[in-house]
Design an enzyme around this catalytic site. Structure first.
Site, PDB file in Angstrom:
ATOM      1  N   HIS A 152     -75.414 -58.575 -79.185  1.00 22.53           N
ATOM      2  CA  HIS A 152     -74.351 -59.557 -78.976  1.00 22.53           C
ATOM      3  C   HIS A 152     -74.769 -60.463 -77.823  1.00 22.53           C
ATOM      4  O   HIS A 152     -75.157 -59.979 -76.758  1.00 22.53           O
ATOM      5  CB  HIS A 152     -73.029 -58.864 -78.646  1.00 22.53           C
ATOM      6  CG  HIS A 152     -72.614 -57.850 -79.657  1.00 22.53           C
ATOM      7  ND1 HIS A 152     -71.743 -56.820 -79.390  1.00 22.53           N
ATOM      8  CD2 HIS A 152     -72.949 -57.703 -80.965  1.00 22.53           C
ATOM      9  CE1 HIS A 152     -71.562 -56.083 -80.465  1.00 22.53           C
ATOM     10  NE2 HIS A 152     -72.290 -56.597 -81.435  1.00 22.53           N
ATOM     11  N   GLU A 171     -69.429 -65.628 -77.678  1.00 22.62           N
ATOM     12  CA  GLU A 171     -70.267 -64.449 -77.936  1.00 22.62           C
ATOM     13  C   GLU A 171     -70.618 -64.414 -79.422  1.00 22.62           C
ATOM     14  O   GLU A 171     -69.736 -64.229 -80.260  1.00 22.62           O
ATOM     15  CB  GLU A 171     -69.512 -63.172 -77.550  1.00 22.62           C
ATOM     16  CG  GLU A 171     -70.251 -61.893 -77.886  1.00 22.62           C
ATOM     17  CD  GLU A 171     -69.354 -60.657 -77.876  1.00 22.62           C
ATOM     18  OE1 GLU A 171     -69.912 -59.552 -77.943  1.00 22.62           O
ATOM     19  OE2 GLU A 171     -68.119 -60.810 -77.816  1.00 22.62           O
ATOM     20  N   GLU A 191     -78.648 -53.089 -77.725  1.00 21.15           N
ATOM     21  CA  GLU A 191     -78.439 -51.662 -78.005  1.00 21.15           C
ATOM     22  C   GLU A 191     -79.747 -51.059 -78.527  1.00 21.15           C
ATOM     23  O   GLU A 191     -80.582 -51.765 -79.096  1.00 21.15           O
ATOM     24  CB  GLU A 191     -77.329 -51.494 -79.042  1.00 21.15           C
ATOM     25  CG  GLU A 191     -75.984 -52.030 -78.557  1.00 21.15           C
ATOM     26  CD  GLU A 191     -74.954 -52.155 -79.664  1.00 21.15           C
ATOM     27  OE1 GLU A 191     -73.757 -52.231 -79.333  1.00 21.15           O
ATOM     28  OE2 GLU A 191     -75.343 -52.208 -80.848  1.00 21.15           O
ATOM     29  N   ARG A 209     -72.334 -62.442 -82.413  1.00 20.17           N
ATOM     30  CA  ARG A 209     -72.477 -60.995 -82.553  1.00 20.17           C
ATOM     31  C   ARG A 209     -73.474 -60.564 -83.640  1.00 20.17           C
ATOM     32  O   ARG A 209     -73.676 -59.382 -83.864  1.00 20.17           O
ATOM     33  CB  ARG A 209     -71.105 -60.387 -82.848  1.00 20.17           C
ATOM     34  CG  ARG A 209     -70.104 -60.617 -81.724  1.00 20.17           C
ATOM     35  CD  ARG A 209     -68.697 -60.135 -82.092  1.00 20.17           C
ATOM     36  NE  ARG A 209     -68.621 -58.734 -82.413  1.00 20.17           N
ATOM     37  CZ  ARG A 209     -68.589 -57.742 -81.532  1.00 20.17           C
ATOM     38  NH1 ARG A 209     -68.628 -58.011 -80.234  1.00 20.17           N
ATOM     39  NH2 ARG A 209     -68.513 -56.483 -81.930  1.00 20.17           N
ATOM     40  N   GLU A 218     -76.638 -58.398 -75.026  1.00 23.11           N
ATOM     41  CA  GLU A 218     -76.349 -56.966 -74.872  1.00 23.11           C
ATOM     42  C   GLU A 218     -77.193 -56.220 -75.901  1.00 23.11           C
ATOM     43  O   GLU A 218     -76.844 -56.153 -77.073  1.00 23.11           O
ATOM     44  CB  GLU A 218     -74.863 -56.688 -75.104  1.00 23.11           C
ATOM     45  CG  GLU A 218     -73.942 -57.480 -74.171  1.00 23.11           C
ATOM     46  CD  GLU A 218     -72.466 -57.335 -74.548  1.00 23.11           C
ATOM     47  OE1 GLU A 218     -72.175 -56.800 -75.647  1.00 23.11           O
ATOM     48  OE2 GLU A 218     -71.610 -57.760 -73.772  1.00 23.11           O
ATOM     49  N   ASP A 236    -109.170 -65.227 -77.302  1.00 24.23           N
ATOM     50  CA  ASP A 236    -109.301 -65.511 -78.732  1.00 24.23           C
ATOM     51  C   ASP A 236    -107.941 -65.305 -79.395  1.00 24.23           C
ATOM     52  O   ASP A 236    -107.425 -64.193 -79.445  1.00 24.23           O
ATOM     53  CB  ASP A 236    -110.355 -64.569 -79.327  1.00 24.23           C
ATOM     54  CG  ASP A 236    -110.462 -64.688 -80.843  1.00 24.23           C
ATOM     55  OD1 ASP A 236    -109.839 -65.602 -81.417  1.00 24.23           O
ATOM     56  OD2 ASP A 236    -111.170 -63.861 -81.448  1.00 24.23           O
ATOM     57  N   ARG A 242     -63.374 -58.525 -83.569  1.00 29.10           N
ATOM     58  CA  ARG A 242     -64.811 -58.262 -83.499  1.00 29.10           C
ATOM     59  C   ARG A 242     -65.493 -58.259 -84.870  1.00 29.10           C
ATOM     60  O   ARG A 242     -66.688 -58.007 -84.962  1.00 29.10           O
ATOM     61  CB  ARG A 242     -65.056 -56.926 -82.780  1.00 29.10           C
ATOM     62  CG  ARG A 242     -64.920 -57.043 -81.259  1.00 29.10           C
ATOM     63  CD  ARG A 242     -65.017 -55.689 -80.572  1.00 29.10           C
ATOM     64  NE  ARG A 242     -65.347 -55.812 -79.160  1.00 29.10           N
ATOM     65  CZ  ARG A 242     -64.484 -56.119 -78.204  1.00 29.10           C
ATOM     66  NH1 ARG A 242     -63.212 -56.346 -78.531  1.00 29.10           N
ATOM     67  NH2 ARG A 242     -64.870 -56.206 -76.946  1.00 29.10           N
ATOM     68  N   GLU A 292     -76.873 -48.578 -74.362  1.00 35.02           N
ATOM     69  CA  GLU A 292     -76.870 -50.003 -74.056  1.00 35.02           C
ATOM     70  C   GLU A 292     -76.991 -50.198 -72.546  1.00 35.02           C
ATOM     71  O   GLU A 292     -76.342 -49.505 -71.762  1.00 35.02           O
ATOM     72  CB  GLU A 292     -75.572 -50.649 -74.559  1.00 35.02           C
ATOM     73  CG  GLU A 292     -75.466 -52.142 -74.268  1.00 35.02           C
ATOM     74  CD  GLU A 292     -74.202 -52.746 -74.884  1.00 35.02           C
ATOM     75  OE1 GLU A 292     -73.952 -52.484 -76.086  1.00 35.02           O
ATOM     76  OE2 GLU A 292     -73.459 -53.440 -74.175  1.00 35.02           O
ATOM     77  N   GLU A 319     -73.570 -45.692 -76.322  1.00 40.68           N
ATOM     78  CA  GLU A 319     -72.937 -46.533 -77.342  1.00 40.68           C
ATOM     79  C   GLU A 319     -72.253 -45.674 -78.400  1.00 40.68           C
ATOM     80  O   GLU A 319     -72.152 -44.458 -78.277  1.00 40.68           O
ATOM     81  CB  GLU A 319     -73.985 -47.466 -77.977  1.00 40.68           C
ATOM     82  CG  GLU A 319     -73.871 -48.924 -77.521  1.00 40.68           C
ATOM     83  CD  GLU A 319     -72.528 -49.556 -77.873  1.00 40.68           C
ATOM     84  OE1 GLU A 319     -71.877 -49.125 -78.843  1.00 40.68           O
ATOM     85  OE2 GLU A 319     -72.108 -50.478 -77.146  1.00 40.68           O
TER      86      GLU A 319
END
Length: 449
Positions: free
Chosen positions: A247, A338, A136, A340, A134, A55, A318, A198, A191
């Site tokens: 990321h 990447e 965290e 982020r 990645e 259901d 970054r 991580e 981290e």
């Protein structure tokens, strides 16, 4: 497990050999919450032949009660034995595709949304969309502390390996459990934040990685619970320290050839890669409510805590939304983008789908990639950012969901059913949050107003 099963017969052979008594069938609702029901191993023949009915009316975002019959069709390639359950008469699991009673893919199934987007990529000549997220997360002493504030387990920082890292043994057991589930782990470490960790999985095709992400999250939580702790993927559980991100490294392949790589380009990026990145930058604001889907997500997406908020790209910087890592410059297999901004509490099926759709839009329409921004974007004034044409991600879920509600790209990617349900649910979440009276307001205003 050394090798994953591929067929129903493979699964049945493992179940018999390992004396598996129960098999859990897993799928997600549209918010990315893992749903499950268990069948007796003796029912596997029926499950593989016709799926198992359930259901769907009580599943968030699924159909209303008058049209609620659903079928969970197990994917034998996802079978694994759950390492935190007893070995004697053990428990296996498989991810499922959700079907209607007419045997059609159910439009409210997030796994189907990702399958459909990957098919679009294949039609454009791309055989693989590889992703390496990645995730965290934090370990806390319990889920509901007496004073309302999460209790951390250590004061460790990035890459600490001393008594400051209270989670070393728990992380180790988590990695071993993931490997028993068939998930290859590349890194694990403490981290930046206190009690923050991580564990990085090796990249894989997007559908497999979305399944792995769901498995990762429940594995982290189950192993933490075994030690009496609570693990959370909440994006910003602690004020004043870094939140938790996801990321996500991305690349498109044509066969064994990385479509992002050009050995003659100054950045080693092909035109395909540049247009893909340009697509994600252009559409980042309207897909923000998917990769950062909670009210709390926007407490993380603020300047100064390593979470990117400005729509630009770079190689080393970054603070940019998208980074092209330079760990192995000029190496074809390592060339990737990447992004982020996603957080680890997103629905990975929908997130990977909209990220791919935005990138494909850039390729299809030939978006031009601006020059990389190698300055720290947090240090630019609003006027400087405006002059450079750098937009900012939404500051609240309320702002984000209204941008999504106007997005033709998101509507096309999610399909009308999930799109409408998702916008409705997120508007309601924002409205419930918006009218709350918080402790901050009481502390600030009650004594003086």
């Amino acid at each position: 497990m050394s090798e994953r099963p591929k067929t129903a017969d493979d699964v049945k052979a493992i179940v018999e050999e390992r004396n598996i008594r129960f098999v859990r069938l897993w799928f997600t609702d549209i918010l990315g919450h893992l749903k499950s029901f268990s069948i007796n191993a003796a029912e596997l023949d029926d499950a593989f032949e016709g799926g198992m009915g359930f259901d769907g009316s009580s599943i968030t975002g699924f159909n209303a009660i008058e049209e609620s019959d659903m079928i969970a069709m197990p994917d034998p390639s996802t079978f694994a034995i759950l390492p935190w359950r007893p070995e004697e008469q053990g428990v296996g699991r498989m991810f499922c595709d959700i079907l209607t009673p007419e045997r059609e893919p159910y439009e409210g199934d997030p796994r189907y949304v990702l399958r459909r987007t990957l098919e679009r990529a294949r039609q454009m000549g791309f055989d693989h969309f590889y992703v390496g997220p990645e995730l965290e997360y934090f370990y806390f002493k319990n889920a509901k502390p007496d004073n309302g504030k999460p209790e951390i387990l250590d004061e460790g920082g990035y890459f600490d390996l001393t008594t400051l890292d209270a989670g070393t043994d728990v992380r180790r057991e988590t990695v071993l459990a993931l490997e028993r589930l068939g998930i290859h782990v590349e890194y694990s470490h403490h981290e930046v934040g206190p009690s923050q960790h991580e564990v990085d999985m090796r990249y894989a095709d997007a559908l497999e990685m979305a399944d792995n992400t769901m498995t990762y999250r429940i594995t982290v939580k189950e192993i933490a619970m075994k030690y009496g702790w609570h693990a959370t993927f909440m994006p910003k559980p602690l004020f004043g320290v870094n939140g938790s991100g996801m990321h996500t490294h991305q690349s498109l392949f044509q066969g064994d050839k990385n479509a992002f790589f050009d050995p003659n380009d100054q950045y080693f990026l092909s035109d395909t890669a540049k247009r893909f990145i340009a697509g994600q930058l252009r559409h980042a604001r309207e897909i923000s409510s998917i990769f950062a889907q909670w009210v709390n997500s926007y407490k993380r997406l603020v300047p100064g805590y390593e979470a990117p908020v400005y729509c630009a790209w770079s190689r080393r910087n970054r603070s940019a939304l998208i980074r092209v890592p330079l760990y192995h410059p000029g190496k074809e297999q390592a060339t990737r983008a990447e992004i982020r901004c996603p957080d680890p509490a997103c629905n990975p099926y929908l997130t990977f789908a909209v990220l791919l759709a935005a990138g494909l839009e850039g390729i299809e329409k030939g978006y031009e990639l601006p020059e990389p921004m190698e300055k720290n974007l947090y240090h630019l004034s609003p006027d400087e950012r405006k002059r450079l044409g750098i937009e900012q991600l939404p500051e609240t879920l309320g702002e984000a969901i209204e941008l999504t509600a106007e997005s033709e790209l998101v509507l096309r990617t999610l399909g009308e059913h999930i799109f409408n349900r998702y916008v409705e649910i997120k508007r309601q979440e924002w409205e419930e949050y918006r009218v709350q009276v918080t402790q901050w307001e009481l502390d600030r205003y009650l004594p003086v107003l």
